[in-house]
Design a protein around this motif. Structure first.
Motif: not given
Length: 321
Positions: A271-277, A279-293, A317-321
């Protein structure tokens, strides 16, 4: 109770029969005879206990139940222990007879720990009951002499039996999970071909059940996204999916060869990988992505992500910046 328990384990007879009443009759008699003592004032009970501590021979004259009026005190103290010993021996005989039958695989198939558990249970209980019987006899023979209550072999054996009963679940923790029971067999069928065919049918029954658990766990996770709940553990998942906890524990341990937490974390990581793909990593922190997952902390998210993906969420996440 012990005899009925062993019989229910071996034969899958979980309901009491009319004949089982005679197994409980001695316990019922003792309960009825001691019931009036329930209404004795607490002060009187404490006083009787103090007198027994000060002088053990007081037990010979103290009338604790109605049975004391018709049965000698020694017999009352021995009868319960002999009853336990008798049921232990009866359960052991039942267990040995059942092991000699070809139908024993109907209960012990894929649950061989049951044999070891019952052997330990009956063995330690037999040691405890026998030692207690001899201790009671010896204590009355010596008129509760203080010499008897010192360190002696009977007390050592009795303590060994008791400790064995208490610690045996630590050596056989699987007994706490239980297993799906299989249909009852017809003991009149003795033909090897019929037994082989029946065995395959039982294995198919168990395989089908475990397969249904596999399908239900995956589909339920995908549809309801229970992994997003921070308190999603085995007990919570069991309640939501309506499958007994010990059945799920057996499935993950013996079939999937995976701890439930790892199974749940795989869904969370995906689920976290899907959020990163997305583009959520550009909008929120990775900690927030983990919490959402569904992860409760940043460290847990990073640790589990590395365990599954072999790299940190930041590197991924660096792959998708």
């Amino acid at each position: 109770m012990l005899y009925w328990y062993v019989r229910s384990v071996l034969t899958d007879h979980s309901k009491l029969k009319r004949s089982d009443f005679w197994h409980f009759l001695p316990m019922i008699i003792f309960f009825i005879s001691a019931f009036p003592n329930t209404f004795v004032p607490w002060r009187d009970k404490v006083e009787a206990a103090m007198m027994a501590v000060e002088n053990q021979e007081y037990l010979m004259v103290y009338k604790a139940s109605l049975l004391n009026r018709i049965i000698p005190t020694v017999a009352i103290y021995l009868f319960r222990l002999v009853l336990v010993l008798g049921y232990t021996i009866g359960a052991g005989v039942l267990f040995i007879k059942y092991l000699k039958k070809k139908q024993s695989y109907a209960v012990f198939s894929k649950q061989h720990f049951m044999k070891k558990w019952l052997c330990c249970l009956l063995g330690f209980l037999f040691i405890l009951a026998v030692s207690q019987v001899f201790m009671v006899i010896k204590s009355f023979e010596m008129h509760f002499s203080e010499l008897f209550f010192t360190f002696n072999i009977l007390r050592v054996i009795s303590v060994a039996g008791l400790i064995g009963l208490l610690i045996s679940p630590f050596f056989f923790p699987t007994i706490l999970y239980g297993l799906p029971r299989m249909p009852e067999t017809n003991e009149q069928e003795n033909d090897d071909s019929q037994i082989k065919e029946r065995k395959q049918r039982y294995n198919s029954f168990e395989s089908d059940y475990l397969k249904s658990i596999s399908q239900k766990t995956d589909s339920f996770m995908q549809e309801h996204q229970l992994y997003l709940e921070p308190d999603c553990n085995l007990a919570y998942f069991s309640k939501q999916i309506n499958i007994p906890t010990h059945h799920l524990a057996y499935y993950f341990r013996e079939v999937k060869k995976q701890h439930f937490n790892d199974f749940r974390n795989e869904w969370r990581i995906n689920h976290a990988k899907a959020l990163i793909k997305e583009g959520k990593a550009n909008e929120i922190t990775l900690e927030a992505i983990g919490s959402l997952s569904g992860f409760s902390s940043r460290n847990t998210f990073i640790t589990d992500f590395k365990k599954l993906e072999g790299e940190s969420p930041g590197t991924y996440a660096a792959r998708f910046y």
